[in-house]
Motif scaffolding. Structure first.
Motif, PDB file in Angstrom:
ATOM      1  N   ASP A   1      42.206  55.124  48.988  1.00 10.77           N
ATOM      2  CA  ASP A   1      42.751  56.459  49.259  1.00 10.77           C
ATOM      3  C   ASP A   1      43.546  56.986  48.063  1.00 10.77           C
ATOM      4  O   ASP A   1      43.573  58.198  47.815  1.00 10.77           O
ATOM      5  CB  ASP A   1      43.634  56.435  50.509  1.00 10.77           C
TER       6      ASP A   1
ATOM      7  N   GLY B   1      32.793  54.580  53.641  1.00  7.13           N
ATOM      8  CA  GLY B   1      33.316  55.155  54.881  1.00  7.13           C
ATOM      9  C   GLY B   1      32.370  56.141  55.517  1.00  7.13           C
ATOM     10  O   GLY B   1      31.317  56.508  54.972  1.00  7.13           O
ATOM     11  N   ARG B   2      32.749  56.615  56.710  1.00  8.52           N
ATOM     12  CA  ARG B   2      31.864  57.458  57.517  1.00  8.52           C
ATOM     13  C   ARG B   2      31.513  58.770  56.838  1.00  8.52           C
ATOM     14  O   ARG B   2      30.402  59.285  56.966  1.00  8.52           O
ATOM     15  CB  ARG B   2      32.528  57.742  58.863  1.00  8.52           C
ATOM     16  N   ASP B   3      32.474  59.355  56.133  1.00 11.51           N
ATOM     17  CA  ASP B   3      32.257  60.682  55.558  1.00 11.51           C
ATOM     18  C   ASP B   3      31.209  60.692  54.458  1.00 11.51           C
ATOM     19  O   ASP B   3      30.715  61.761  54.073  1.00 11.51           O
ATOM     20  CB  ASP B   3      33.576  61.238  55.011  1.00 11.51           C
ATOM     21  N   ALA B   4      30.878  59.527  53.920  1.00 15.71           N
ATOM     22  CA  ALA B   4      29.930  59.462  52.804  1.00 15.71           C
ATOM     23  C   ALA B   4      28.489  59.651  53.260  1.00 15.71           C
ATOM     24  O   ALA B   4      27.617  59.958  52.442  1.00 15.71           O
ATOM     25  CB  ALA B   4      30.064  58.125  52.088  1.00 15.71           C
ATOM     26  N   GLY B   5      28.219  59.473  54.563  1.00 15.37           N
ATOM     27  CA  GLY B   5      26.867  59.606  55.066  1.00 15.37           C
ATOM     28  C   GLY B   5      26.275  58.266  55.471  1.00 15.37           C
ATOM     29  O   GLY B   5      26.861  57.204  55.233  1.00 15.37           O
TER      30      GLY B   5
END
Length: 513
Positions: free
Chosen positions: A83, A110-114
């Motif tokens: 972070d 992480g999740r936001d990367a796809g």
């Protein structure tokens, strides 16, 4: 560049960390400016890895303060480090072997990367751009050591980072890949990213890094501008004694053939693996044969066939022989009874059991050396052997009951090599013997290999360190796509020629002895 003219990205003040029996870091100070490539140097066990784990949040310090862009911070875990913008490539891999390359990278980002499927095109683009081609769909357990290292580097480079920590990143890369990686690192630095670079390859440190901090026994022993020092001067800062660091070993002509591969043909059932066609090789008593090659060209498969982890059917048993005795269908323990010793590429989990003591790890492969009698372990002899290994090979450890996991990579490597060499083998097969090992430890290992050779043993060294192979080998060849080049007297060749062999530019019609 001058760190004084640019804002500090990271500052460590009096960082200390103690483990049972060891003061790993003793009031360490470190300053890294924005856009600076900073080397951290030191012997194995000097405290480099512990310090890196503290920065990355894997380990908590016992004392001291960390400042990030001028503000005090406490990095609770790696997620908190990411972070902040800190990425790290570990020397020992942190990958899930049953998942694919893309799944491992997706977990890290992480999740936001796809999803892994969505990340696959970007993984291909990034890996190819940096000269470390990867197939996102491949399972990690099917990758070679070099390919796993590539996953670690690419995974880190795909993050939006302000500080990139690299622990021995070039140890499994070709010179061309190293050059491309350095281009990338210089570009990152020019854009303001700070880089903390750990390497035992001092020429690379001098070529790449703006500044260096040297650790010795957990303390800061000094600092310098690497470009203003020679390799030998940097080594002296690290170890204090340069004896043997630039040794030139005499070349020897081997005696009678010990190990022989005779027209070995083997089809790998793994669609991503390497197969062999008409492989011929001879290693003689009293010589070291070096096999170079880029990771993933058949080194792992060859080592498995030689060690007995992969066996041929009885009808093909004569394709591999030791002292004229067919061994291709024998299990590893039977090959050891005939005089073979083996140093695998992977230290933890393959060369040693991480949570077992050094004494128990000594017993694992040396049990046939009088350590077991009538089914009972002779504990006093096991302890004596472990202590002998520690003393003879200068292994830094609190004692024989320390776990293998507690040792630095270089010290564990010295222990594993010592365990195999002290069994006085007639044939030693060693994979990457000095991977991630400091210059002092590498010199110790090289001297031991030469002494074993001079005592009459046949030694086969498989390594991606071409300079090492040219230094210690009597004859040398290269693997490319499962094909073995001709072996040539090391004194009669040079790095450019071996490099061309590594790229597959050779005639297999004359390959063998």
């Amino acid at each position: 560049m001058s760190a004084l003219l640019t804002p500090l990205r990271l500052e460590l003040r009096a960082i200390s960390k103690r483990y049972p029996g060891t003061l790993a870091n003793d009031r360490v100070d470190l300053r890294i400016a924005a856009g600076e490539i900073h080397a951290l140097l030191g012997e194995n066990g000097a405290g480099k890895s512990t310090l890196m784990k503290i920065i990355y949040g894997v380990t908590r310090p016992d004392a001291g303060q960390m400042l990030w862009e001028g503000n005090p911070v406490q990095v609770q875990d790696p997620a908190a480090a990411r972070d902040l913008g800190i990425g790290m490539v570990f020397q020992h891999f942190s990958l899930f072997e049953t998942l694919t390359v893309a799944e491992n990278i997706a977990l890290a980002l992480g999740r936001d990367a796809g999803s892994p499927k969505q990340l696959a095109p970007r993984i291909r683009e990034v890996s190819q751009r940096y000269g470390m081609a990867l197939e996102p769909e491949r399972l990690v357990h099917s990758l070679s050591i070099g390919e796993r290292q590539r996953v670690e580097i690419v995974r880190c480079l795909m993050q939006d980072i302000k500080l990139l920590i690299l622990d021995e990143p070039t140890s499994v890369l070709t010179p061309q890949e190293v050059e491309q990686l350095f281009v990338t690192l210089r570009t990152l630095a020019s854009e303001g990213c700070s880089i903390l670079f750990i390497s035992h390859k001092l020429q690379e440190v001098r070529q790449l890094c703006h500044h260096a901090t040297v650790l010795r026994a957990g303390r800061v022993a000094g600092g310098c501008i690497p470009a203003e020092r020679s390799d030998l001067q940097l080594a002296e800062l690290m170890v204090g004694d340069t004896e043997g660091l630039d040794a030139c070993y005499p070349k020897r002509a081997g005696g009678l053939p010990r190990l022989r591969l005779d027209d070995l043909c083997w089809r790998n059932q793994d669609p991503f693996g390497t197969s062999f066609e008409h492989l011929r090789l001879e290693v003689r008593s009293g010589e070291i044969v070096g096999i170079a090659g880029v990771a993933g060209n058949g080194q792992d498969e060859l080592l498995a066939l030689l060690s007995g982890e992969t066996r041929l059917p009885a009808s093909e048993r004569e394709r591999i022989s030791l002292d004229n005795q067919p061994i291709a269908n024998l299990y590893p323990d039977a090959r050891r009874e005939l005089g073979m010793a083996f140093v695998p590429a992977e230290r933890l989990g393959h060369g040693a059991v991480p949570d077992m003591s050094l004494a128990d790890n000594a017993l694992l492969t040396a049990f046939q050396q009088g350590l077991v009698e009538h089914g009972l372990v002779r504990s006093s002899k096991v302890l004596a052997l472990a202590e002998q290994i520690i003393q003879r090979f200068a292994v830094k450890t609190p004692g024989t009951q320390a776990t293998a996991r507690s040792l630095s990579g270089g010290n564990l490597q010295k222990f594993i090599l010592g365990r195999e060499m002290l069994q006085n083998p007639t044939l030693l097969v060693a994979a990457h013997p000095t991977w991630g090992v400091d210059v002092g430890a590498a010199a110790t290992i090289h001297r031991a290999l030469i002494a074993l050779r001079d005592a009459g043993a046949a030694i086969l060294v498989v390594s991606e360190d071409l300079d090492e192979l040219l230094q210690i080998s009597d004859r040398i060849g290269a693997l490319c796509s499962g094909r073995l080049s001709p072996l040539k007297n090391t004194a009669d060749t040079h790095s450019a020629e071996v490099g061309s062999w590594m790229a597959g530019q050779f005639d297999t019609a004359h390959a063998a002895s």
